[in-house]
Design an enzyme around this catalytic site. Structure first.
Site, short mmCIF file in Angstrom:
data_model
loop_
_atom_site.label_atom_id
_atom_site.label_comp_id
_atom_site.label_asym_id
_atom_site.label_seq_id
_atom_site.Cartn_x
_atom_site.Cartn_y
_atom_site.Cartn_z
N VAL A 11 0.84 -1.21 0.00
CA VAL A 11 0.00 0.00 0.00
C VAL A 11 0.87 1.26 0.00
O VAL A 11 0.66 2.18 -0.80
CB VAL A 11 -0.96 0.00 1.22
CG1 VAL A 11 -1.82 1.26 1.21
CG2 VAL A 11 -1.83 -1.24 1.22
N LYS A 100 -7.34 -1.98 9.09
CA LYS A 100 -8.69 -2.34 9.59
C LYS A 100 -8.63 -2.97 10.98
O LYS A 100 -9.48 -2.71 11.82
CB LYS A 100 -9.41 -3.29 8.63
CG LYS A 100 -8.70 -4.61 8.48
CD LYS A 100 -9.00 -5.32 7.18
CE LYS A 100 -7.85 -6.19 6.80
NZ LYS A 100 -7.04 -5.75 5.72
N VAL A 127 -11.63 -0.48 4.66
CA VAL A 127 -12.75 -1.34 4.25
C VAL A 127 -12.89 -1.30 2.73
O VAL A 127 -13.06 -0.23 2.14
CB VAL A 127 -14.09 -0.89 4.88
CG1 VAL A 127 -15.22 -1.83 4.47
CG2 VAL A 127 -13.98 -0.82 6.38
N ILE A 131 -12.96 1.03 -2.91
CA ILE A 131 -14.37 1.45 -2.93
C ILE A 131 -14.56 2.53 -1.87
O ILE A 131 -14.27 2.30 -0.70
CB ILE A 131 -15.31 0.25 -2.62
CG1 ILE A 131 -15.13 -0.85 -3.67
CG2 ILE A 131 -16.76 0.72 -2.57
CD1 ILE A 131 -15.94 -2.11 -3.38
N GLY A 182 -1.03 -15.73 -5.25
CA GLY A 182 -0.89 -14.48 -4.47
C GLY A 182 -2.22 -13.86 -4.08
O GLY A 182 -2.25 -12.73 -3.59
N GLU A 185 -2.95 -15.19 1.63
CA GLU A 185 -1.71 -15.19 2.41
C GLU A 185 -1.29 -16.63 2.67
O GLU A 185 -2.12 -17.55 2.63
CB GLU A 185 -1.97 -14.55 3.79
CG GLU A 185 -2.58 -13.18 3.75
CD GLU A 185 -1.54 -12.08 3.64
OE1 GLU A 185 -0.41 -12.31 4.09
OE2 GLU A 185 -1.86 -11.02 3.08
N LYS A 200 -14.08 -5.62 9.16
CA LYS A 200 -14.60 -4.59 8.24
C LYS A 200 -16.06 -4.29 8.57
O LYS A 200 -16.50 -3.13 8.52
CB LYS A 200 -14.44 -5.05 6.80
CG LYS A 200 -12.97 -5.08 6.37
CD LYS A 200 -12.78 -5.82 5.07
CE LYS A 200 -11.33 -5.81 4.63
NZ LYS A 200 -11.05 -6.76 3.55
#
Ligand code: NAP
Length: 420
Positions: A11, A100, A127, A131, A182, A185, A200
């Site tokens: 990220v 989260k 979350v 989106i 991938g 996990e 979430k």
């Protein structure tokens, strides 16, 4: 505005890439300067080119830097992320996080301190990745009384279920393939056991109803119990199996919360959400029903949400109240879903089994709408029943009455049904 970042992984790397290439995006972006980044390993090669001098392995150097006004937390996990976020707030820094687990478990503590210090905390990416569900609930749907949120909020489980349906494979090989590609996990428990979806859902409930939910209050069932037989029966009955995170206002204003695999009617918009995509179906008054759909994870989608939070804070948009609310109420929670149910039961190959079972269910007012029976390769009778709408507790009582029948072998699966 100078910002610091804790983490430069999937990220964080996506966020840095957007900040380093502002052309064609928001006119506010060039005003944002990434000036310090904490990582664990300075020698690791990165997919974004940043000046070597901005890196540190000491996260405190980011939150102690007086020139940094906003800290992006994308390191993950509860500690040290929680302590670092609280310290950064103490020092008057705004926070944007994608974490989260942190918000679901410690949101109230973080919001209370942020309110006290007059700083913003934003977590759009926590979350459903790309989106914009948090902003949608806080701002765009603010006029509505929210009735229900039903979401496919975990891409890993959605990918596995889609593969099982497409390839006709069972859960274990589908999981193995998801790990190899991938999409899951190496330790997939948080995803496949529904824990990630429950976190979430707790955040959505906090934003949607101002209600603080602890994850253990949410009835949570993952997808391990789903067999290829269930996928096949669902198809025959015109349903698709999806892991749904659901919050619904029930009678007497209690909130029914659960994370559970459902048979979703093929005519429902959520049935066509496949692979690693996420979607959230909202029901409000007066807006009615609407659905948001998109990528729930990945560098680009998640970074899109993180950077939009940064922009909202930097732009100090008066339309978007990013200052935290702390007046969360405790919820009256119920796990008592009321729906049609799918039952797959195994019995000895007895001519009276299906009749005996439907009669016993009827004694508890559990009315079968359809009954199918097939002989398994092992010589057992597999009875699949779709019931009329009932409370889960009523169904459980009825099931308890049939497990004692002489020919009864096993409750292979019980799944709620979401009709269109
Ligand atoms: N990946 C997604 O698609 C996604 C989607 C939505 C939300 N999220 C959330 O976003 C957050 C980050 O996820 P991610 O996938 O980007 O994780 P990641 O790829 O594992 O990256 C974590 C980063 O944090 C750094 N880090 C970890 N512990 C540290 C410490 N103690 N001190 C300094 N640096 C530390 C790591 O440094 P090194 O690089 O040196 O190891 C790495 O750069 C998590 O909360 C996750 O739940 C992720």
């Amino acid at each position: 505005m100078k910002i610091g970042m804790l983490g430069l992984g999937t990220v964080g790397g996506g966020v840095a890439q957007i900040l380093e290439s502002p052309s064609g995006r928001s006119p506010l972006l060039p005003e944002i300067k990434l000036s310090r980044v904490a990582v664990r390993d300075l020698a690791k090669s990165r997919n974004v080119c940043l000046p070597q001098g901005i890196f540190t392995t000491q996260p405190e150097e980011v939150i102690d830097d007086p020139k940094i006004a906003l800290v992006v937390e994308v390191m993950g996990g509860i500690e040290p992320a929680r302590t670092l976020v609280l310290k950064a707030i103490e020092r008057g820094k705004h926070i944007v996080t994608a974490n989260k687990s942190l918000i679901a478990a410690h949101g109230s503590e973080i919001f209370a301190l942020a309110k006290d210090k007059g700083v913003c905390i934003a977590f759009e990416a926590a979350v459903a990745g790309g989106i914009p569900i948090i902003q949608c609930l806080k701002q765009s749907l603010g006029a509505n009384r929210l009735r229900a949120i039903t979401g496919i909020v975990n891409g890993t489980t959605n990918y596995i279920l889609a593969q099982m349906s497409r390839e006709g494979v069972d859960f274990e090989p589908a999981l193995k393939e998801a790990i190899e590609k991938g999409f899951a996990e190496a330790n997939p428990s948080a995803d496949i056991d529904g824990i990630d979806a429950a976190e979430k859902l707790a955040i959505l409930t906090l934003i949607g109803w101002n209600l603080k939910i602890d994850c253990p209050q949410i009835f949570t069932q993952g997808i391990r119990s789903i067999k290829q037989r269930d996928i096949e029966y669902a198809k025959r009955l015109n349903y698709t199996i999806k892991l749904l995170a659901t919050a619904r206002i029930e009678e007497k204003n209690s909130l029914c919360l659960h994370v559970q695999p459902h048979l979703v009617a093929n005519s429902h918009p959520l049935a066509s959400v496949n692979d690693a995509f996420n979607a959230i179906f909202l029901e409000g008054e007066p807006v009615g029903s609407l659905m948001l759909y998109g990528k729930g994870a990945g560098a680009g989608a998640t970074a899109s949400a993180v950077v939009s939070d940064i922009l909202n804070i930097v732009g100090n948009s008066s339309a978007f109240p990013v200052l935290p609310t702390t007046s969360f109420q405790s919820a009256t929670c119920s796990q008592e879903a009321h729906s049609h149910f799918y039952l797959r039961l195994l019995t000895d190959n007895s001519p009276t089994a299906a009749g005996g079972i439907t009669w016993s269910l009827g004694m508890f007012n559990v009315v079968p709408l359809s009954v199918q029976q097939n002989l398994t390769q092992e010589g057992l009778l597999e009875i699949v029943i779709v019931t009329q709408s009932v409370f889960r507790s009523t169904l459980d009582n009825a099931i308890r009455s049939i497990v004692g029948l002489p020919y009864f072998k096993e409750v292979a699966n019980i799944l709620p049904i979401l009709e269109a």
